[in-house]
Scaffold this motif. Structure first.
Motif, PDB file in Angstrom:
ATOM      1  N   TRP A  81       0.718  -1.213  -0.081  1.00 24.18           N
ATOM      2  CA  TRP A  81      -0.034  -0.173   0.010  1.00 24.18           C
ATOM      3  C   TRP A  81       0.813   1.152   0.140  1.00 24.18           C
ATOM      4  O   TRP A  81       0.482   2.297  -0.615  1.00 24.18           O
ATOM      5  CB  TRP A  81      -0.948  -0.014   1.132  1.00 24.18           C
ATOM      6  N   HIS A  82       1.779   1.374   0.821  1.00 28.05           N
ATOM      7  CA  HIS A  82       2.816   2.313   0.699  1.00 28.05           C
ATOM      8  C   HIS A  82       3.361   2.658  -0.832  1.00 28.05           C
ATOM      9  O   HIS A  82       3.461   3.995  -1.196  1.00 28.05           O
ATOM     10  CB  HIS A  82       4.128   2.139   1.676  1.00 28.05           C
ATOM     11  N   GLU A  83       3.866   1.544  -1.533  1.00 27.58           N
ATOM     12  CA  GLU A  83       4.181   1.923  -2.816  1.00 27.58           C
ATOM     13  C   GLU A  83       3.316   2.290  -3.702  1.00 27.58           C
ATOM     14  O   GLU A  83       3.578   3.401  -4.723  1.00 27.58           O
ATOM     15  CB  GLU A  83       4.915   0.588  -3.265  1.00 27.58           C
ATOM     16  N   ASP A  86       0.708   6.597  -6.754  1.00 26.69           N
ATOM     17  CA  ASP A  86      -0.572   7.484  -7.122  1.00 26.69           C
ATOM     18  C   ASP A  86      -0.353   8.970  -6.926  1.00 26.69           C
ATOM     19  O   ASP A  86      -0.626   9.694  -7.751  1.00 26.69           O
ATOM     20  CB  ASP A  86      -1.516   6.924  -6.279  1.00 26.69           C
ATOM     21  N   MET A  87       0.379   9.259  -5.869  1.00 31.68           N
ATOM     22  CA  MET A  87       0.613  10.819  -5.448  1.00 31.68           C
ATOM     23  C   MET A  87       1.776  11.362  -6.024  1.00 31.68           C
ATOM     24  O   MET A  87       1.686  12.629  -6.343  1.00 31.68           O
ATOM     25  CB  MET A  87       0.448  10.724  -3.999  1.00 31.68           C
ATOM     26  N   MET A  88       2.855  10.629  -6.511  1.00 35.98           N
ATOM     27  CA  MET A  88       4.083  11.269  -7.208  1.00 35.98           C
ATOM     28  C   MET A  88       4.476  10.620  -8.373  1.00 35.98           C
ATOM     29  O   MET A  88       5.454  11.039  -8.960  1.00 35.98           O
ATOM     30  CB  MET A  88       5.085  11.031  -5.839  1.00 35.98           C
ATOM     31  N   ASP A 136      -8.692   5.675 -11.403  1.00 31.22           N
ATOM     32  CA  ASP A 136      -7.765   5.279 -12.337  1.00 31.22           C
ATOM     33  C   ASP A 136      -7.553   6.304 -13.613  1.00 31.22           C
ATOM     34  O   ASP A 136      -6.198   6.459 -13.984  1.00 31.22           O
ATOM     35  CB  ASP A 136      -8.369   3.789 -13.096  1.00 31.22           C
ATOM     36  N   ASP A 137      -8.598   6.966 -13.858  1.00 25.74           N
ATOM     37  CA  ASP A 137      -8.409   8.044 -14.860  1.00 25.74           C
ATOM     38  C   ASP A 137      -8.003   9.454 -14.466  1.00 25.74           C
ATOM     39  O   ASP A 137      -8.112  10.472 -15.352  1.00 25.74           O
ATOM     40  CB  ASP A 137      -9.434   7.992 -15.739  1.00 25.74           C
ATOM     41  N   TRP A 138      -7.666   9.568 -13.205  1.00 24.10           N
ATOM     42  CA  TRP A 138      -6.976  11.148 -12.807  1.00 24.10           C
ATOM     43  C   TRP A 138      -5.913  11.330 -13.672  1.00 24.10           C
ATOM     44  O   TRP A 138      -4.959  10.295 -13.698  1.00 24.10           O
ATOM     45  CB  TRP A 138      -7.020  10.846 -11.386  1.00 24.10           C
ATOM     46  N   GLU A 139      -5.557  12.495 -13.947  1.00 27.36           N
ATOM     47  CA  GLU A 139      -4.630  13.076 -14.667  1.00 27.36           C
ATOM     48  C   GLU A 139      -3.489  13.635 -13.651  1.00 27.36           C
ATOM     49  O   GLU A 139      -3.580  14.584 -12.904  1.00 27.36           O
ATOM     50  CB  GLU A 139      -5.124  13.896 -15.634  1.00 27.36           C
ATOM     51  N   GLY A 140      -2.347  12.925 -13.712  1.00 31.25           N
ATOM     52  CA  GLY A 140      -1.133  13.530 -12.902  1.00 31.25           C
ATOM     53  C   GLY A 140      -0.964  12.932 -11.655  1.00 31.25           C
ATOM     54  O   GLY A 140      -1.821  12.225 -11.274  1.00 31.25           O
ATOM     55  N   HIS A 141       0.057  13.597 -10.814  1.00 30.39           N
ATOM     56  CA  HIS A 141       0.265  13.003  -9.374  1.00 30.39           C
ATOM     57  C   HIS A 141       0.177  14.291  -8.565  1.00 30.39           C
ATOM     58  O   HIS A 141       1.268  14.943  -8.599  1.00 30.39           O
ATOM     59  CB  HIS A 141       1.426  12.223  -9.498  1.00 30.39           C
ATOM     60  N   PRO A 142      -0.720  14.371  -7.693  1.00 35.76           N
ATOM     61  CA  PRO A 142      -0.916  15.656  -6.926  1.00 35.76           C
ATOM     62  C   PRO A 142       0.100  16.166  -5.973  1.00 35.76           C
ATOM     63  O   PRO A 142       0.230  17.292  -5.630  1.00 35.76           O
ATOM     64  CB  PRO A 142      -2.243  15.454  -6.198  1.00 35.76           C
ATOM     65  N   LEU A 143       1.030  15.365  -5.502  1.00 31.87           N
ATOM     66  CA  LEU A 143       1.970  15.636  -4.545  1.00 31.87           C
ATOM     67  C   LEU A 143       3.351  16.174  -5.303  1.00 31.87           C
ATOM     68  O   LEU A 143       4.343  16.702  -4.575  1.00 31.87           O
ATOM     69  CB  LEU A 143       2.238  14.661  -3.661  1.00 31.87           C
TER      70      LEU A 143
END
Length: 159
Positions: free
Chosen positions: A103-105, A110-112, A129-136
């Motif tokens: 889950w950490h990986e 997901d975020m980076m 799944d279809d979100w664009e980009g990595h928010p962090l």
């Protein structure tokens, strides 16, 4: 930190350095991470059997980094292992060594946008799944719309 533990870890691989000020180990050769992690967990003198957390960092021009916080329940010692790498590198998954890494990986992916080779189920965990980009990521730009819905950038009205 016990000098015997420091020596045992730095003897694993000559690319590993130890920062005594912050008590952090730094791995120089990313492709050896899975092998090093296995030794950290399964060497009797070390026995770092508990992966507490993996933190991903965006160092901007210096690339990306992962901080692995490890604990030995037998010896009641904790260490941090840092990996620094460029955005195009894949990091060997340690999910087969510490199951909590799964889950950490996935969160770091997901975020980076960090990719882990040999991960059994590397897919988004927090976002669709279809979100664009990595928010962090520091260069992330929030999309204006998601499935036709406006994505607000000013969150002060969310109360």
């Amino acid at each position: 930190m016990n000098q015997e533990i420091i020596k045992s870890i730095t003897d694993i691989d000559s690319s590993i350095t130890f920062n005594e000020d912050s008590k952090i180990f730094i791995l120089g050769e990313i492709d050896k991470w899975s092998e090093v992690a296995n030794l950290l967990k399964n060497t009797d003198l070390l026995n770092f059997d508990y992966l507490m957390c993996i933190t991903s960092l965006d160092l901007e021009e210096d690339g990306l980094a992962l901080a692995y916080n490890l604990h030995s329940t037998k010896f009641k010692k904790s260490i941090e292992f840092n990996l620094m790498f460029n955005e195009n590198q894949e990091i060997p998954s340690v999910e087969h060594i510490w199951k909590t890494a799964n889950w950490h990986e996935r969160e770091a992916y997901d975020m980076m946008g960090i990719k882990f080779s040999n991960h059994p189920d590397l897919k988004r965990i927090l976002l669709p799944d279809d979100w664009e980009g990595h928010p962090l990521k520091k260069d992330y730009k929030v999309q204006d719309y998601y499935h036709g819905m406006y994505v607000p950038k000013d969150k002060t009205t969310w109360e």
